[in-house]
Design a protein around this motif. Structure first.
Motif, PDB file in Angstrom:
ATOM      1  N   ARG A 255       0.829  -1.217   0.000  1.00 39.15           N
ATOM      2  CA  ARG A 255       0.000   0.000   0.000  1.00 39.15           C
ATOM      3  C   ARG A 255       0.858   1.260   0.000  1.00 39.15           C
ATOM      4  N   GLY A 256       1.959   1.173  -0.731  1.00 37.70           N
ATOM      5  CA  GLY A 256       2.837   2.329  -0.900  1.00 37.70           C
ATOM      6  C   GLY A 256       3.977   2.397   0.082  1.00 37.70           C
ATOM      7  N   PHE A 257       3.903   1.627   1.175  1.00 39.14           N
ATOM      8  CA  PHE A 257       4.947   1.691   2.193  1.00 39.14           C
ATOM      9  C   PHE A 257       6.312   1.336   1.610  1.00 39.14           C
ATOM     10  N   LEU A 258       6.335   0.281   0.766  1.00 37.46           N
ATOM     11  CA  LEU A 258       7.604  -0.200   0.232  1.00 37.46           C
ATOM     12  C   LEU A 258       8.195   0.704  -0.847  1.00 37.46           C
ATOM     13  N   SER A 259       7.475   1.754  -1.213  1.00 41.47           N
ATOM     14  CA  SER A 259       8.033   2.718  -2.170  1.00 41.47           C
ATOM     15  C   SER A 259       9.140   3.550  -1.539  1.00 41.47           C
ATOM     16  N   GLY A 260       9.143   3.610  -0.212  1.00 45.33           N
ATOM     17  CA  GLY A 260      10.130   4.439   0.478  1.00 45.33           C
ATOM     18  C   GLY A 260       9.755   5.900   0.547  1.00 45.33           C
ATOM     19  N   ALA A 261       8.614   6.251  -0.050  1.00 43.86           N
ATOM     20  CA  ALA A 261       8.209   7.657  -0.090  1.00 43.86           C
ATOM     21  C   ALA A 261       7.442   8.085   1.151  1.00 43.86           C
ATOM     22  N   ILE A 262       6.986   7.117   1.948  1.00 46.04           N
ATOM     23  CA  ILE A 262       6.183   7.426   3.130  1.00 46.04           C
ATOM     24  C   ILE A 262       7.092   7.411   4.349  1.00 46.04           C
ATOM     25  N   THR A 263       7.187   8.536   5.030  1.00 44.85           N
ATOM     26  CA  THR A 263       8.057   8.639   6.203  1.00 44.85           C
ATOM     27  C   THR A 263       7.297   8.995   7.469  1.00 44.85           C
ATOM     28  N   SER A 264       6.018   9.343   7.316  1.00 47.35           N
ATOM     29  CA  SER A 264       5.207   9.732   8.466  1.00 47.35           C
ATOM     30  C   SER A 264       3.739   9.497   8.138  1.00 47.35           C
ATOM     31  N   PRO A 265       2.911   9.134   9.135  1.00 46.10           N
ATOM     32  CA  PRO A 265       1.468   9.023   8.884  1.00 46.10           C
ATOM     33  C   PRO A 265       0.867  10.333   8.390  1.00 46.10           C
ATOM     34  N   ASP A 266       1.547  11.430   8.660  1.00 45.87           N
ATOM     35  CA  ASP A 266       1.049  12.730   8.207  1.00 45.87           C
ATOM     36  C   ASP A 266       1.231  12.925   6.705  1.00 45.87           C
TER      37      ASP A 266
ATOM     38  N   HIS B 194      21.101   0.004  -7.653  1.00 46.77           N
ATOM     39  CA  HIS B 194      20.823   1.163  -8.506  1.00 46.77           C
ATOM     40  C   HIS B 194      19.383   1.160  -9.038  1.00 46.77           C
ATOM     41  N   VAL B 195      18.459   0.760  -8.163  1.00 42.48           N
ATOM     42  CA  VAL B 195      17.035   0.814  -8.494  1.00 42.48           C
ATOM     43  C   VAL B 195      16.317   1.483  -7.336  1.00 42.48           C
ATOM     44  N   THR B 196      15.055   1.818  -7.539  1.00 50.56           N
ATOM     45  CA  THR B 196      14.276   2.403  -6.459  1.00 50.56           C
ATOM     46  C   THR B 196      13.718   1.288  -5.570  1.00 50.56           C
ATOM     47  N   PRO B 197      13.313   1.612  -4.350  1.00 51.92           N
ATOM     48  CA  PRO B 197      12.700   0.584  -3.500  1.00 51.92           C
ATOM     49  C   PRO B 197      11.469  -0.055  -4.146  1.00 51.92           C
ATOM     50  N   SER B 198      10.671   0.752  -4.845  1.00 55.24           N
ATOM     51  CA  SER B 198       9.496   0.203  -5.537  1.00 55.24           C
ATOM     52  C   SER B 198       9.913  -0.827  -6.570  1.00 55.24           C
TER      53      SER B 198
END
Length: 327
Positions: A208-219, A256-260
């Motif tokens: 649900r997007g967590f593994l993209s690495g873009a989410i750092t806070s519930p806010d 050399h890839v993104t977490p996603s």
């Protein structure tokens, strides 16, 4: 884009599909213009498997895809779902696998999608009050009539999958599967799919997007984003899961890839067709690039070390939703 057999019943689809739910509901404000452009870009890049459901909106997401595919219906492998009863005015009633409902629901979906057939029709959730044999028997009749090409079930136990497959061969089972959610490796589902020749379609392959690495806070979530109530994004669960994501990010950086891309390449390595959801072209393009990522045995071992089965903290859904899962 690679295309391959999904299951053993003759359906050919792109190795990565597109989950369309978030274009309409659950993940913040909708942007129809960008969503339509995202579908356009997906088709341009070779994605064929487009996933929706009558309950997404309700109806709104199917209608969006109907507009997106107007005049080019045959360019897509169109998948939708039934089994969550919805009145014609959009009120959710509950699970309903009765034959008369699934037939009525399909006719409504065909109208919303602007098509005369669905390539892959799933039973979205298993109705515990209706024998699966009755529901699949009704779905099989729709296949015989040419309104449905292939059948699938979602979030089903190994026993239910076997019973359903005995009535009419299943092409695919859709379930949550990712580095965060690996339950099907241990509850008999993955073994059943391999034994019966049924394809695996993995939803939420990015947690649900967590593994993209873009989410750092519930806010980071909009006020109307349902992940604010997801147990895995709450309190200590969030902090523990973020620690795992940091390790995934580290391995991705080495490659050399993104977490996603790392997370999606892992799912693809397991033989699943992932359907990451997005409503933006830039994320779509990032996700599709994962189909070109090759993970070595050493890479897999590194991922397994930081994300073994059971590493995730928190239930998949809030308690009231967990009760809708079969087994």
């Amino acid at each position: 884009m690679e295309h391959r057999a999904l299951g053993s019943q003759g359906l050919i689809a792109s190795v990565q599909g597109l989950g369309c739910m978030g274009m309409s509901v659950f993940y913040g404000a909708a942007d129809e213009t960008e969503s339509l452009a995202t579908v356009d870009r997906a088709l341009e890049l070779g994605v064929t498997l487009l996933d929706t459901a009558e309950s997404y909106g309700p109806f709104v997401n199917e209608q969006l895809l109907g507009r997106a595919l107007a005049g080019r219906r045959e360019s897509a492998v169109l998948a939708t779902k039934t089994g969550v009863e919805i009145t014609d005015d959009g009120q959710m009633v509950g699970l309903n696998g009765r034959p008369e409902y699934v037939r009525r629901a399909l006719e409504r979906s065909l109208r919303n999608l602007g098509t005369d057939h669905v390539d892959l029709y799933y039973l979205h959730r298993i109705d515990p009050n209706v024998p699966i044999e009755e529901t699949v028997g009704a779905l099989a009749e729709l296949v015989a009539e040419g309104k449905v090409r292939h059948l699938g079930v979602c979030e089903a136990s190994a026993q239910t999958i076997r019973r359903a497959h005995a009535v009419h061969p299943l092409t695919a089972v859709q379930t949550e599967y990712s580095l965060f959610e690996r339950g099907i490796e241990h509850n008999g589902v993955l073994d059943a799919l391999r034994e019966l020749g049924i394809g695996l379609v993995a939803y939420s392959p990015l947690g649900r997007g967590f593994l993209s690495g873009a989410i750092t806070s519930p806010d980071d979530f909009a006020e109307d984003d349902w992940r604010r109530t997801d147990p895995r994004f709450q309190g200590k669960n969030f902090d523990r899961n973020l620690d795992v994501v940091r390790e995934v990010r580290r391995i991705a950086s080495v490659n050399h890839v993104t977490p996603s891309q790392l997370a999606l390449a892992w799912v693809q390595r397991q033989g699943a067709v992932a359907i990451p959801g997005t409503k933006r072209r830039r994320y779509l393009e990032e996700n599709i690039a994962a189909t070109e990522v090759t993970l070595t045995d050493q890479d897999i071992a590194a991922v397994e070390e930081v994300a073994p089965h059971g590493v995730v903290s928190g239930d998949r859904y809030a308690p009231e939703m967990m009760g809708t899962l079969d087994g």
